[in-house]
Design a protein around this motif. Structure first.
Motif, PDB file in Angstrom:
ATOM      1  N   ASP A  77      28.708  32.140 -55.923  1.00 56.45           N
ATOM      2  CA  ASP A  77      29.574  31.018 -55.574  1.00 56.45           C
ATOM      3  C   ASP A  77      29.412  29.894 -56.598  1.00 56.45           C
ATOM      4  OD1 ASP A  77      31.206  29.185 -54.479  1.00 56.45           O
ATOM      5  OD2 ASP A  77      30.093  28.928 -52.602  1.00 56.45           O
ATOM      6  N   LEU A  78      30.218  29.950 -57.638  1.00 56.61           N
ATOM      7  CA  LEU A  78      30.139  28.915 -58.682  1.00 56.61           C
ATOM      8  C   LEU A  78      30.925  27.660 -58.288  1.00 56.61           C
ATOM      9  CD1 LEU A  78      30.424  31.098 -61.914  1.00 56.61           C
ATOM     10  CD2 LEU A  78      28.420  29.839 -61.120  1.00 56.61           C
ATOM     11  N   LEU A  79      31.368  27.605 -57.042  1.00 56.82           N
ATOM     12  CA  LEU A  79      32.098  26.427 -56.555  1.00 56.82           C
ATOM     13  C   LEU A  79      31.338  25.676 -55.460  1.00 56.82           C
ATOM     14  CD1 LEU A  79      35.734  27.817 -56.292  1.00 56.82           C
ATOM     15  CD2 LEU A  79      34.921  26.014 -57.808  1.00 56.82           C
ATOM     16  N   SER A  80      30.276  26.294 -54.912  1.00 53.24           N
ATOM     17  CA  SER A  80      29.539  25.698 -53.781  1.00 53.24           C
ATOM     18  C   SER A  80      30.479  25.333 -52.628  1.00 53.24           C
ATOM     19  CB  SER A  80      28.775  24.440 -54.223  1.00 53.24           C
ATOM     20  OG  SER A  80      27.945  24.700 -55.314  1.00 53.24           O
ATOM     21  N   GLY A  81      31.467  26.191 -52.367  1.00 52.07           N
ATOM     22  CA  GLY A  81      32.436  25.862 -51.311  1.00 52.07           C
ATOM     23  C   GLY A  81      33.190  24.589 -51.643  1.00 52.07           C
ATOM     24  N   ILE A  82      33.366  24.345 -52.887  1.00 53.97           N
ATOM     25  CA  ILE A  82      33.867  23.121 -53.540  1.00 53.97           C
ATOM     26  C   ILE A  82      32.965  21.927 -53.228  1.00 53.97           C
ATOM     27  CG2 ILE A  82      35.828  21.691 -54.166  1.00 53.97           C
ATOM     28  CD1 ILE A  82      37.561  23.956 -54.066  1.00 53.97           C
ATOM     29  N   GLY A  83      31.828  21.980 -53.887  1.00 50.67           N
ATOM     30  CA  GLY A  83      30.948  20.799 -53.935  1.00 50.67           C
ATOM     31  C   GLY A  83      30.200  20.487 -52.657  1.00 50.67           C
ATOM     32  N   VAL A  84      30.113  21.441 -51.745  1.00 52.36           N
ATOM     33  CA  VAL A  84      29.403  21.181 -50.482  1.00 52.36           C
ATOM     34  C   VAL A  84      27.983  21.756 -50.525  1.00 52.36           C
ATOM     35  CG1 VAL A  84      29.372  21.702 -48.010  1.00 52.36           C
ATOM     36  CG2 VAL A  84      31.531  21.055 -49.129  1.00 52.36           C
ATOM     37  N   ALA A  85      27.879  23.029 -50.892  1.00 51.70           N
ATOM     38  CA  ALA A  85      26.595  23.729 -50.796  1.00 51.70           C
ATOM     39  C   ALA A  85      25.735  23.434 -52.024  1.00 51.70           C
ATOM     40  CB  ALA A  85      26.842  25.226 -50.629  1.00 51.70           C
ATOM     41  N   ASN A  86      25.386  22.156 -52.221  1.00 54.60           N
ATOM     42  CA  ASN A  86      24.574  21.798 -53.397  1.00 54.60           C
ATOM     43  C   ASN A  86      23.207  22.460 -53.361  1.00 54.60           C
ATOM     44  OD1 ASN A  86      26.748  20.277 -54.105  1.00 54.60           O
ATOM     45  ND2 ASN A  86      25.639  18.345 -54.348  1.00 54.60           N
ATOM     46  N   ILE A 122      37.877  -5.318 -54.255  1.00 56.71           N
ATOM     47  CA  ILE A 122      36.740  -4.518 -53.772  1.00 56.71           C
ATOM     48  C   ILE A 122      36.680  -3.231 -54.592  1.00 56.71           C
ATOM     49  CG2 ILE A 122      35.847  -3.231 -51.766  1.00 56.71           C
ATOM     50  CD1 ILE A 122      35.781  -6.117 -51.057  1.00 56.71           C
ATOM     51  N   LEU A 123      35.509  -2.949 -55.166  1.00 55.69           N
ATOM     52  CA  LEU A 123      35.356  -1.730 -55.973  1.00 55.69           C
ATOM     53  C   LEU A 123      34.869  -0.588 -55.066  1.00 55.69           C
ATOM     54  CD1 LEU A 123      35.256  -0.149 -58.624  1.00 55.69           C
ATOM     55  CD2 LEU A 123      32.965  -1.098 -59.025  1.00 55.69           C
ATOM     56  N   VAL A 124      35.737   0.377 -54.842  1.00 53.51           N
ATOM     57  CA  VAL A 124      35.414   1.534 -53.996  1.00 53.51           C
ATOM     58  C   VAL A 124      35.158   2.723 -54.918  1.00 53.51           C
ATOM     59  CG1 VAL A 124      36.253   3.097 -52.190  1.00 53.51           C
ATOM     60  CG2 VAL A 124      36.922   0.668 -52.154  1.00 53.51           C
ATOM     61  N   VAL A 125      33.942   3.230 -54.921  1.00 49.58           N
ATOM     62  CA  VAL A 125      33.628   4.378 -55.774  1.00 49.58           C
ATOM     63  C   VAL A 125      33.541   5.633 -54.897  1.00 49.58           C
ATOM     64  CG1 VAL A 125      32.003   5.395 -57.395  1.00 49.58           C
ATOM     65  CG2 VAL A 125      32.474   2.938 -57.486  1.00 49.58           C
ATOM     66  N   ASP A 126      34.377   6.599 -55.225  1.00 49.17           N
ATOM     67  CA  ASP A 126      34.470   7.833 -54.456  1.00 49.17           C
ATOM     68  C   ASP A 126      33.513   8.861 -55.055  1.00 49.17           C
ATOM     69  OD1 ASP A 126      35.131  10.334 -53.464  1.00 49.17           O
ATOM     70  OD2 ASP A 126      37.287  10.014 -53.546  1.00 49.17           O
ATOM     71  N   GLU A 127      32.367   9.056 -54.358  1.00 42.41           N
ATOM     72  CA  GLU A 127      31.376  10.047 -54.816  1.00 42.41           C
ATOM     73  C   GLU A 127      31.371  11.253 -53.878  1.00 42.41           C
ATOM     74  OE1 GLU A 127      28.418   9.853 -57.193  1.00 42.41           O
ATOM     75  OE2 GLU A 127      28.331   7.702 -57.668  1.00 42.41           O
ATOM     76  N   VAL A 128      32.528  11.527 -53.297  1.00 45.81           N
ATOM     77  CA  VAL A 128      32.624  12.672 -52.387  1.00 45.81           C
ATOM     78  C   VAL A 128      32.204  13.954 -53.113  1.00 45.81           C
ATOM     79  CG1 VAL A 128      34.293  14.116 -51.135  1.00 45.81           C
ATOM     80  CG2 VAL A 128      34.332  11.626 -50.864  1.00 45.81           C
ATOM     81  N   LEU A 129      32.682  14.123 -54.341  1.00 46.88           N
ATOM     82  CA  LEU A 129      32.325  15.315 -55.117  1.00 46.88           C
ATOM     83  C   LEU A 129      31.081  15.092 -55.978  1.00 46.88           C
ATOM     84  CD1 LEU A 129      33.085  18.206 -56.110  1.00 46.88           C
ATOM     85  CD2 LEU A 129      34.379  17.106 -57.930  1.00 46.88           C
ATOM     86  N   THR A 130      30.961  13.897 -56.562  1.00 45.84           N
ATOM     87  CA  THR A 130      29.909  13.683 -57.557  1.00 45.84           C
ATOM     88  C   THR A 130      28.551  13.343 -56.938  1.00 45.84           C
ATOM     89  OG1 THR A 130      30.629  11.381 -57.749  1.00 45.84           O
ATOM     90  CG2 THR A 130      31.502  12.936 -59.375  1.00 45.84           C
TER      91      THR A 130
END
Ligand SMILES: Cc1ncc(COP(=O)(O)O)c(C=O)c1O
Length: 411
Positions: A53-62, A226-234
């Protein structure tokens, strides 16, 4: 790759039939892998094969799939309690202690965590918070951005094709060029929130130049946006730091988290200072509520996952091992048919090919050879890799050889 230990399930023809007939489709060509179980970096199919799984379920299974620490924490929480009350009323150990642990590792001053159920929902909360705190209406996002698919989050999408069928969306919105500090002068005193991914994932694994995020922070400070930084994936080690903002020394007003936050369970959060977050509790009270946000089982799973991430220094591992994987991919794939560029940061990597058709064949043939990867949502000629941060180097080496073999054969 053949999996000798897998004992395939019976009756899966009925699952496939139910999937085809009754599960709402999201595309006309679903992958349709029939999952038996998932463990570590492998997803096991009912066909007796295992897939990397080179996607980690898209960034979930770190941490890889079903890590034992998370399985144990979930089992313990399962016999204590499930949902007991809408978010924010009762004191629940897993939720409260996870919030404290997140406050301790997020950038200084971000000490109040609002738990929700997903990334898109966390973005919605952040947008409401920004409007209520500033009394302004405008939003700024960036070309190539992806922040989720609810109407508010979709309003920030930096891709015309995704937006058009659902217009009118939330506004006023200004879309600025991602990575270009010169465009930031367009942020002014009418803007409630600027929403940005530190590295764009669905936008094609785009890494901004070093001056961009610090300049964005400065512009937000100067205008009161307001600076909102989206780190959902990162977030959670993906880019080689626990949070990608650490690379640029940027302090968001609101940090948005999801995906790996729940250790494999659904969980999202927006994190801000206590004084900023207070505006959602007053005038009127309950300005933002959710029934299931911060579900105790998700919080127990997320706490356990964060514990492993920090204990095993997986962000550092993503940095060093990811850099070696990137070097080896560059060395091996550059010059092969169709390869335009290989780029990445930590364990978020992109392979840009020349055409969507070649990319499609590449992804399908890799899957036939046991590698799961995919193209990005906004660019169907860019392949994204987001492997579990625990992936062993010999596994990366074999995957690199497989990818090279597929590209060589594509002529
Ligand atoms: C950067 C980013 N933000 C937000 C989202 C939306 O998260 P969710 O799918 O949990 O709603 C995603 C999902 O891929 C994402 O990559």
């Amino acid at each position: 790759m053949q999996d000798e230990s897998a004992a395939p399930s019976r009756g899966f023809e009925a699952w496939k039939d139910a999937f085809r007939r009754h599960l709402a489709p999201t595309s006309s060509e679903p992958i349709g892998l029939v999952v038996e179980r998932a463990l570590g970096v492998w997803i096991h199919g009912v066909d007796g094969r295992r897939y990397l799984d080179l996607l980690s379920g898209i960034g979930v299974a770190n941490l890889g799939h079903t890590p034992p620490e998370v399985v144990d924490a979930v089992a313990r929480q399962n016999v204590r309690h499930h949902h007991v009350m809408v978010y924010g009323e009762y004191v629940q150990e897993a939720q409260a202690l996870y919030a404290a642990e997140l406050a301790a590792i997020t950038p200084a001053g971000l000490d109040s965590v609002f738990f929700v159920n997903s990334g898109a929902e966390a973005i919605e909360g952040a947008l409401k918070l920004a409007r209520k705190a500033t009394g302004r209406r405008g939003f700024v996002a960036f070309d190539g951005a992806y922040h989720g698919d609810t109407l508010g989050a979709l309003s920030l999408a930096g891709n015309e094709r995704s937006r058009r069928p659902f217009e009118p969306l939330l506004g006023p919105l200004r879309l600025l060029p991602f990575g270009d500090a010169r465009g930031l002068a367009a942020i002014d005193e009418t803007v409630a929130a600027v929403v940005v991914e530190p590295v764009q994932g669905e936008g094609g694994v785009r890494i901004p130049p070093p001056d961009f995020l610090p300049a964005l922070e400065a512009r937000c400070r100067a205008t009161g946006a307001i600076l909102v930084v989206d780190e959902v994936l990162t977030g959670f080690g993906r880019t080689g730091r626990v949070f990608a903002v650490e690379r640029w020394g940027v302090r968001p007003d609101v940090l948005v988290l999801a995906k790996a936050l729940g250790g494999g369970y659904p969980l999202g959060a927006f994190v801000a200072s206590g004084s900023l977050m207070r505006v959602l509790a007053e005038d009127p009270p309950l300005s933002h509520v959710t029934t299931f946000g911060g579900h105790p089982v998700s919080c127990a799973a997320g706490r356990a996952a964060l514990g492993v991430l920090l204990r095993d220094r997986l962000a550092e591992r993503a940095d060093t091992v990811g850099a070696r994987f990137l070097d080896s991919l560059k060395e091996t794939l550059t010059g092969l048919p169709g390869v335009r560029e290989v780029r990445g940061i930590g364990m978020l990597l992109g392979i840009e090919l020349d055409t969507a058709a070649r990319t499609r064949v590449f992804v399908e043939q890799c899957r036939d050879r046991g590698l799961l990867l995919g193209w990005t949502l906004h660019h169907d000629h860019i392949v994204r890799l987001a492997p579990p941060l625990i992936t062993q180097e010999d596994v990366f080496e074999e995957a690199t050889r497989t990818m090279a073999g597929v590209l060589e054969a594509s002529g």
